[in-house]
Write an enzyme that holds these catalytic residues in place. Structure first.
Site, short mmCIF file in Angstrom:
data_model
loop_
_atom_site.label_atom_id
_atom_site.label_comp_id
_atom_site.label_asym_id
_atom_site.label_seq_id
_atom_site.Cartn_x
_atom_site.Cartn_y
_atom_site.Cartn_z
N TYR A 57 5.24 -22.59 17.38
CA TYR A 57 5.91 -22.44 16.05
C TYR A 57 5.02 -21.91 15.11
CZ TYR A 57 6.59 -24.76 11.49
OH TYR A 57 6.70 -24.96 10.13
N HIS A 87 7.81 -18.65 -0.08
CA HIS A 87 7.30 -20.17 -0.35
C HIS A 87 6.54 -19.93 -2.08
CE1 HIS A 87 8.15 -20.96 3.70
NE2 HIS A 87 7.48 -22.09 3.38
N ASN A 199 -0.68 -22.90 5.02
CA ASN A 199 -0.63 -24.36 5.39
C ASN A 199 -2.36 -24.64 5.15
OD1 ASN A 199 1.14 -25.08 8.38
ND2 ASN A 199 1.82 -24.85 6.16
N TYR A 281 -18.26 -57.42 -24.26
CA TYR A 281 -18.35 -56.99 -22.75
C TYR A 281 -18.54 -55.56 -22.85
CZ TYR A 281 -16.57 -61.62 -20.96
OH TYR A 281 -16.42 -62.94 -20.66
N ARG A 284 -22.34 -55.46 -23.13
CA ARG A 284 -23.11 -56.23 -21.91
C ARG A 284 -22.56 -55.85 -20.59
NH1 ARG A 284 -21.33 -62.50 -21.67
NH2 ARG A 284 -20.54 -61.85 -23.44
N PHE A 330 -2.61 -30.75 7.60
CA PHE A 330 -2.49 -30.09 6.28
C PHE A 330 -1.96 -31.33 5.46
CE2 PHE A 330 1.48 -28.92 9.23
CZ PHE A 330 2.09 -30.01 8.75
N GLU A 414 10.18 -32.77 6.98
CA GLU A 414 9.16 -33.14 6.33
C GLU A 414 9.25 -34.41 5.46
OE1 GLU A 414 7.85 -29.47 4.40
OE2 GLU A 414 7.74 -28.66 6.07
#
Length: 498
Positions: A57, A87, A199, A281, A284, A330, A414
């Site tokens: 792959y 990409h 990746n 608060y 404190r 990844f 995906e």
């Protein structure tokens, strides 16, 4: 070995090394061991492809849903270069310089393990880019944090093939012009290299570590500023007693109480008898609230240090075992969850800070309304609290977890994504807001402290107040407080506790 270099190999990095890398503008290098591992892995992969017609792959196939499309050997370089170009789809704001530097350093670090199949020239070029301030232009939006940070890492690596854009010495350049300057040649990507480069979780990791560096600094400031507010509001120190915290011994809580006791030591204001039995608060419970955020910080830091010392691309190669394995290292789920947690923890630091600002301007404990002598004619510190409240409210909205979201991509290949990149950039916005809130509290607390004179606070606080007054004067009449707030922010950035 020069101390101006950070050596990168399989040896784990620690948090201080990463802080030093940026603070001291160090360069990066790889060790001989890393060089050998990278070379051995590449040789193994070349031999494997030569001897077998097996499909691997992303090495000799298409990507994502196109995983079963075989690519001819003659087209493998084109395949990898096409991957980077296709990409590089980032949009939005530019990633800040320090985060880009961390992205490059962490990508180099991940490749030094010798499980990614890249050639040594590729790693050397990344080092040359880092060390010569040739920083790719990367954009904040476009990553789903699942197949790694695909879009940001594509922009990071485009300059390797002479594409994209880079910043160099404060100016924008076409990489071709930079290559002429340094007499570099384009990297001819081999099989698997494009995939190894995009990746990975280096966008999320770099943002996460940068967020942690900033959070570390602001958590220290939060204690200091809270202690100033504590004295300015004339609070009882009883809630800081170590006996109380020994009964609920969360590390952050115990350390915060000790920190405030140390900061307030020898304060004349703290030593005087108090009229009230208890304080709100936001004063404190400083040890409990700040402490919980510190404990969260430590947890998130462990997650991110594990990540930057890992291999997060796919597939991964094991030359010694003759294995090329497909997996999902990844996927950014560990980072997404941790970033959302850090966002919540840091937002709470801003939230309790704003409540102390509100109390300080409320006219209680013998302080004038809005910390100005002639309130009515003057609004004093009324509106800085509005600004802090607006930032706190914005942070509440930003704290909606990114990690609970997912959206399918790559034709449903995906089908579960982490949204870790969104968590990372949101977290940075939250931390930036917290810095502004703390700066407003510092400005407000030191204004309030003036009304306690002639009593003095602790030596530590009085020294800090003297330094601050060199930058911002006491406010005895209305003026443009934006300028004071900006000076207070710069004061936080330019001063440290080292």
């Amino acid at each position: 070995m020069s101390y101006n270099y950070l050596p990168l190999d399989k040896s784990p990095l620690n948090f201080q090394q990463i802080k030093n890398l940026l603070e001291y503008d160090q360069l990066v290098s790889i060790t001989f061991d890393a060089h050998e591992k990278i070379t051995r892995c590449r040789e193994y992969l070349d031999e494997k492809l030569e001897k077998t017609g097996e499909l691997f792959y992303g090495i000799n196939t298409g990507f994502g849903f196109l995983q079963n499309v075989k690519i001819d050997k003659a087209q493998l370089q084109e395949l990898q270069e096409n991957l980077l170009r296709s990409h590089a789809c980032g949009v939005g704001e530019e990633v800040p310089k320090d985060i880009v530097k961390l992205m490059i350093a962490f990508k180099i670090k991940s490749l030094t393990y010798g499980n990614s199949g890249v050639q040594i020239d590729t790693v050397k070029r990344l080092m040359e880019m880092y060390n010569n301030d040739v920083l790719p232009v990367i954009y904040t939006q476009g990553s789903l944090g699942a197949s790694g940070d695909l879009a940001p890492l594509a922009h990071l690596c485009l300059p390797l093939i002479g594409s994209g854009e880079v910043n160099h010495e404060g100016k924008r350049y076409d990489p071709k012009d930079i290559y002429k300057k340094f007499k570099w040649q384009n990297i001819e990507l081999k099989s698997k290299e494009g995939l190894a480069l995009i990746n990975g979780t280096q966008f999320m990791s770099a943002y996460g570590l940068h967020n942690l560096i900033e959070a570390d600094r602001l958590l220290e400031w939060a204690d200091m500023i809270a202690a100033i507010s504590f004295d300015a509001f004339d609070c009882s120190t009883e809630p800081l007693h170590e006996k109380i915290h020994s009964l609920r011994s969360h590390k952050g809580q115990v350390n915060t109480a000790a920190s405030l006791r140390a900061i307030l030591k020898r304060s004349e204001i703290a030593a005087q008898k108090k009229e009230q039995v208890q304080d709100p608060y936001s004063f404190r419970c400083i040890p409990q609230v700040h402490g919980a955020s510190k404990d969260t910080f430590e947890y998130v830091l462990r997650i991110f240090m594990k990540e930057v010392n890992s291999v997060t691309d796919n597939p991964t190669i094991f030359p010694e075992d003759d294995l090329i394995l497909n997996g999902g290292n990844f996927h950014g789920q560990p980072l997404a969850l941790a970033l959302d947690f850090l966002s919540i923890a840091m937002s709470e630091i801003g939230s309790i800070s704003e409540r102390r600002i509100y109390q300080l301007i409320s006219g209680q404990h013998n302080l004038p309304m809005f910390l100005v002598k002639n309130s009515g004619l003057h609004s004093g510190f009324m509106i800085p609290q509005y600004t802090a409240a607006a930032l706190v409210s914005e942070n509440k909205q930003l704290c909606t977890p990114a990690s609970v979201d997912s959206i399918s991509s790559s034709n449903n290949q995906e089908d579960h994504v982490s949204m870790g990149a969104t968590a990372a950039t949101k977290c940075k916005r939250i931390i930036n807001n917290v810095e502004k809130i703390l700066a407003i509290e510092l400005l407000t607390a030191l204004q309030a402290l003036e009304f306690r004179k002639p009593l003095k606070s602790s030596p530590v606080i009085e020294k800090l107040a003297t330094e601050f007054r060199k930058e911002v004067s006491f406010n005895d009449a209305d003026r443009v407080l934006h300028n004071d707030i900006m000076k207070a922010i710069e004061f936080l950035r330019s001063n440290s506790f080292d």
